[in-house]
Design an enzyme around this catalytic site. Structure first.
Site: not given
Length: 447
Positions: A210-211
C-alpha cells in the site's frame, strides 16, 4: 473508467507511460490503438447497453428500481444484525406489468443479473478446481448502473469476449467472483477464457502492499534512478512461476523461463531493501553493453553538469572517452548512476586548486614524488588492476629518501582530489587515468 466519480485525469496516460518505461508496452491500448478498440470503457457504453438488453430479453437480468435510500437501510439493518450486507432481490419478482408501470412513471433503474444456484466448478490454472455458490452469500449484482456505465462484472466479461481474450490472469481477490462471471458467460452463450488467479505482493511485514506503507509508485523509482529491469527482477524473484530464483535475469530470460504451473498460492513478500543490489547488477549489465553504455554516458554528463556546474567543471572531464572510462572502471561498485556524482567521487569532475607549497609542506620530496608518479603513469599500460597499482606505488615510496608511505599517499591524495579523505589513491589514479593524473600533478607542482 467505468466509475466516473473516481476517474483521475492523466492516470491512464501515466500507467501507459510507466509501462513504456518498464520495457513492457501494451500491444494494444488507447494510445497505440489496435483491431479491438476502442480501449476505454467509457467509449464502449453502447456495447454494454446491447449486452444488458440481451440478458434482459432472455430473463437472465432484470431492472431494479430500488432507491439508494432503501439500499442504505438494508445495509444498516444487516450490520445491526451482525450479517453481511446483501441485496434482498426484491425487484427480481416484479411482473412485466409492474416494470412497465414504473418505467412509465420515469423512475430510475439499474440492471441486475440473476444469480442462480448450482454453479459449475472451474479449474483455475493456479488454485486448481474451485466453485463458489455466490447466490447463497450475495444478492443479485448490479451489472449496468443508472448512468449507463457497466460495473466490472459486466464490462470484463463483455470486453474479454469481444477482444478475443484466451487467458485472464488477475489478482486472487477476484477468485470468488469468477463463478459469478462464468454464470454471465453461460447466460450469453459464450465460451469463457481460462483463468489464473495470482497471489498478492505483500510488504515484508506481511501487510498488503500500500502507498500508506511508503512511496511505491513507479514514477518514484524512475525518478530515483532505479532501472526497470531491476524492478522486474525483484518482483519475479519474490514471486514464483520460474524454474529457480536467480538475480539478474533479463526480460527475455524471464519470458523463456516462465511456467504458469509453477505459480504457488502463497502471497509473495516484497523486500525493497534489496532493490539497490538488484539495481547494481543491472546497471553493471548496462555499462557492459556498448549501446546502453552510450546512453549512460550522456546521462552522467548531464548529472555532472547539474551537480557541479557552479564549480566550473573543465570540459575535458566531460569528454565522452573520459566519462566512459569512469563508468567501465566503476561498474560493479555503484548501484546508481548518481553515486558517481556524490562527494566521494567529486574528485573525478572537479580539479583541485592545490599549490606546490601545500605539497612540499607534506614532503620536501614533493617534486621527486611527482616525477616518479608521472613516470609510473606513463608506463601504466602494464598496470591492469588496483592491486598492481598499489604495489607499484609502494615500490615508488621505497625510492624516496625520507618520505613515509602514509605521507606520500597524503600528498598524492591532495594533488589529485584536494581532499583529506575518500577512495584509495590507487583507485583514484586508476579511475582518473594517466593523462588526468599527470595533468593534475603537473598543475599542482607548477602552481
Amino acid at each position: 473508467d467505468t466509475d466516473q466519480a473516481r476517474v483521475v485525469p492523466g492516470a491512464a496516460e501515466g500507467i501507459e507511460e510507466m509501462l513504456d518505461w518498464a520495457g513492457i508496452p501494451p500491444d494494444e491500448s488507447p494510445r497505440r490503438g489496435g483491431p479491438f478498440g476502442p480501449y476505454q470503457q467509457s467509449q464502449r457504453l453502447e456495447l454494454y447497453r446491447r449486452a444488458s438488453e440481451v440478458l434482459l430479453e432472455r430473463g437472465a437480468a432484470y431492472r431494479c428500481f430500488c432507491t439508494a435510500q432503501r439500499l442504505e437501510l438494508l445495509k444498516k439493518e444487516a450490520l445491526r444484525s451482525h450479517q453481511t450486507p446483501r441485496y434482498d432481490n426484491r425487484c427480481r419478482h416484479l411482473t412485466p406489468v409492474e416494470v412497465a408501470e414504473k418505467l412509465a412513471r420515469g423512475l430510475g433503474w439499474v440492471v441486475r443479473f440473476r444469480l442462480e444456484k448450482g454453479v459449475q466448478p472451474f479449474r483455475d490454472l493456479v488454485y486448481g478446481w474451485n466453485k463458489h455458490e455466490v447466490a447463497d452469500v450475495e444478492g443479485d449484482p448490479v451489472i449496468l448502473k443508472g448512468d449507463g456505465f457497466p460495473t466490472y462484472h459486466l464490462a470484463n466479461v463483455v470486453d474479454d469476449h469481444y477482444m478475443g481474450i484466451s487467458h485472464v490472469l488477475r489478482g486472487t481477490e477476484w477468485l470468488t467472483s469468477t463463478s459469478k462471471h462464468l454464470l454471465l458467460y453461460k447466460a450469453f452463450g459464450w465460451d469463457p477464457p481460462e483463468f489464473a488467479h495470482l497471489p498478492l505482493l505483500l510488504n515484508k511485514d506481511g501487510g498488503k502492499l500500500s502507498k500508506r506503507q511508503g512511496d511505491i509508485f513507479l514514477e518514484r523509482f524512475a525518478r530515483d534512478g532505479f532501472l526497470p529491469e531491476a524492478l522486474l527482477d525483484i518482483v519475479t524473484n519474490c514471486g514464483s512461476g520460474f524454474t529457480e530464483k536467480q538475480m539478474g535475469r533479463t526480460l527475455e530470460e524471464l519470458i523463456s523461463q516462465f511456467e504458469i504451473g509453477r505459480i504457488t498460492t502463497h502471497s509473495a513478500l516484497l523486500d525493497l531493501e534489496n532493490l539497490p543490489e538488484f539495481n547494481r547488477i543491472h546497471l553493471t549489465r548496462h555499462i557492459e553493453h556498448k549501446g546502453l553504455r552510450q546512453k549512460l554516458v550522456r546521462e552522467l554528463q548531464e548529472l555532472v553538469e547539474h551537480v557541479y556546474g557552479d564549480q566550473q567543471v573543465d570540459q575535458e572531464v566531460l569528454e565522452k572517452e573520459y566519462v566512459e572510462r569512469v563508468l567501465l572502471l566503476r561498474k560493479g561498485h555503484i548501484a546508481f548512476l548518481r553515486n558517481l556524482v556524490s562527494s566521494d567521487y567529486s574528485y573525478l569532475w572537479v580539479r583541485p586548486s592545490v599549490s606546490r607549497e601545500q605539497l612540499r609542506a607534506i614532503s620536501a620530496e614533493a617534486d621527486e614524488i611527482g616525477a616518479l608518479v608521472v613516470g609510473l603513469m606513463a608506463r601504466q599500460a602494464a598496470v591492469v588492476t588496483m592491486e598492481e597499482l598499489s604495489r607499484a606505488l609502494r615500490s615508488l615510496q621505497e625510492q624516496t629518501r625520507e618520505t613515509k608511505y602514509s605521507s606520500m599517499m597524503q600528498l598524492l591524495r591532495l594533488a589529485l582530489s584536494g581532499q583529506q579523505h575518500g577512495p584509495s589513491v590507487a583507485e583514484m589514479m586508476l579511475t582518473l587515468g594517466p593523462r588526468e593524473v599527470c595533468g593534475r600533478i603537473h598543475k599542482a607542482l607548477s602552481g
